[in-house]
Write an enzyme that holds these catalytic residues in place. Sequence first.
Site, short mmCIF file in Angstrom:
data_model
loop_
_atom_site.label_atom_id
_atom_site.label_comp_id
_atom_site.label_asym_id
_atom_site.label_seq_id
_atom_site.Cartn_x
_atom_site.Cartn_y
_atom_site.Cartn_z
N THR A 85 0.83 -1.73 0.05
CA THR A 85 0.21 -0.15 -0.06
C THR A 85 0.83 1.44 0.51
O THR A 85 1.89 1.34 0.84
CB THR A 85 -0.95 -0.01 1.55
OG1 THR A 85 -1.38 -1.07 1.25
CG2 THR A 85 -1.78 1.62 1.20
N THR A 86 0.41 1.91 -0.35
CA THR A 86 0.99 3.49 -0.66
C THR A 86 0.05 4.78 -0.17
O THR A 86 -0.44 4.92 0.13
CB THR A 86 1.73 3.55 -1.97
OG1 THR A 86 0.54 3.67 -3.00
CG2 THR A 86 2.77 2.78 -2.94
N SER A 108 7.69 -1.14 -0.56
CA SER A 108 8.31 -0.69 -1.21
C SER A 108 7.22 0.18 -2.38
O SER A 108 6.34 -0.17 -2.20
CB SER A 108 8.83 -2.25 -2.61
OG SER A 108 9.13 -1.63 -3.50
N ALA A 109 7.96 0.42 -2.68
CA ALA A 109 6.85 1.87 -4.10
C ALA A 109 6.71 0.83 -4.65
O ALA A 109 5.59 1.09 -5.34
CB ALA A 109 8.30 3.27 -3.90
N HIS A 142 1.13 8.06 -18.03
CA HIS A 142 -0.05 6.67 -16.75
C HIS A 142 -1.35 7.60 -17.64
O HIS A 142 -1.08 8.02 -18.34
CB HIS A 142 -0.04 7.30 -15.51
CG HIS A 142 1.57 6.11 -14.96
ND1 HIS A 142 2.80 7.29 -14.61
CD2 HIS A 142 1.65 4.89 -14.13
CE1 HIS A 142 3.51 6.03 -13.15
NE2 HIS A 142 2.74 5.27 -13.65
N HIS A 143 -1.74 6.70 -17.50
CA HIS A 143 -3.33 6.17 -18.04
C HIS A 143 -4.37 7.67 -17.10
O HIS A 143 -3.61 8.32 -16.18
CB HIS A 143 -4.17 5.12 -17.69
CG HIS A 143 -3.95 4.72 -16.43
ND1 HIS A 143 -4.46 5.40 -15.18
CD2 HIS A 143 -3.50 3.91 -15.42
CE1 HIS A 143 -4.70 4.82 -14.06
NE2 HIS A 143 -3.89 4.37 -14.62
N LYS A 146 -5.26 8.19 -13.46
CA LYS A 146 -3.80 7.51 -12.13
C LYS A 146 -4.77 8.78 -11.57
O LYS A 146 -4.43 10.51 -12.24
CB LYS A 146 -2.45 7.83 -12.32
CG LYS A 146 -1.83 7.45 -11.32
CD LYS A 146 -0.53 6.94 -11.77
CE LYS A 146 0.67 7.13 -11.23
NZ LYS A 146 0.04 6.41 -9.88
N GLY A 152 4.40 7.81 -7.30
CA GLY A 152 5.44 6.41 -6.05
C GLY A 152 6.99 6.22 -7.17
O GLY A 152 8.02 6.39 -6.01
N THR A 153 7.20 5.76 -8.20
CA THR A 153 8.20 5.11 -8.98
C THR A 153 8.87 6.07 -9.14
O THR A 153 10.65 5.72 -9.00
CB THR A 153 7.33 4.12 -10.23
OG1 THR A 153 6.59 3.19 -9.66
CG2 THR A 153 9.00 3.36 -10.51
#
Length: 257
Positions: A85-86, A108-109, A142-143, A146, A152-153
């Site tokens: 979860t982020t 992890s992100a 991204h689409h 979002k 976050g990546t």
Amino acid sequence: MTKIIMHGCNGRMGRVIADIVKADQDSEIVAGIDIAESEMEFPVFTDIEACDIAADVIIDFSSPKALDSLLKYAEKKSLPIVLCTTGFTSEQLDQIREHSQKAAILKSANMSMGINTIIKLLKDAANVFVPAGYDVEIVEQHHNQKLDAPSGTALALADAINDARNGEFTYVYDRSQVRQKRDKKELGISAVRAGNIPGTHEVFFAGPDELIEIKHIAYSRNIFGNGAVNAAKFLAGKKPGMYDMSDVIADMTGTIE
């Protein structure tokens, strides 16, 4: 056989992971937790405290709102957590670090094995190209559904480069209000949101006579699900502490970070 509790089993990633585990001979989902009841191939509990099924590890793809009950349950059952979860607050991140003194947590992100291998590559690349005067830029796409930008990546990629360079970069997200030459200590991060573009991350090291580009495209959520399952199998039985996907990769490749 690694026995998994899937926290957030009704979500898109919960269902992806259920399908992956179904085809995996070395893991099994023994219970699911979610706010709504559902019919799965394993029992689903709407109250995590009601889950009385023995397991080796929890995979969490839920919501930051569920963190308190998740940590309380994990401590009570002495279970490690793969925390996917982020969006946690700084206070919640402190909670997570404090909990890791009592149990293993892997956070992890991005759970993709590809992204996390790239993170390792970027640390080496930064120490070659940055001292040579190359500029660094990150562009993520991204689409149009979002919500957050930058991703976050993208921030995790930037942090990998900046950590390798002892924090010498300042992140720049918008140059529209400034009319000046690019500073050598800028690390630009740009976000594109349109259509149904798959998650795409590009890192550029730009020198006077060459351009090095490292690119990753996520075509499906399976890459995150596979990473989470590999992380769960790695984390089961580990001593307390904070872990990340670099530890999983090191374990799989027989290398030491």
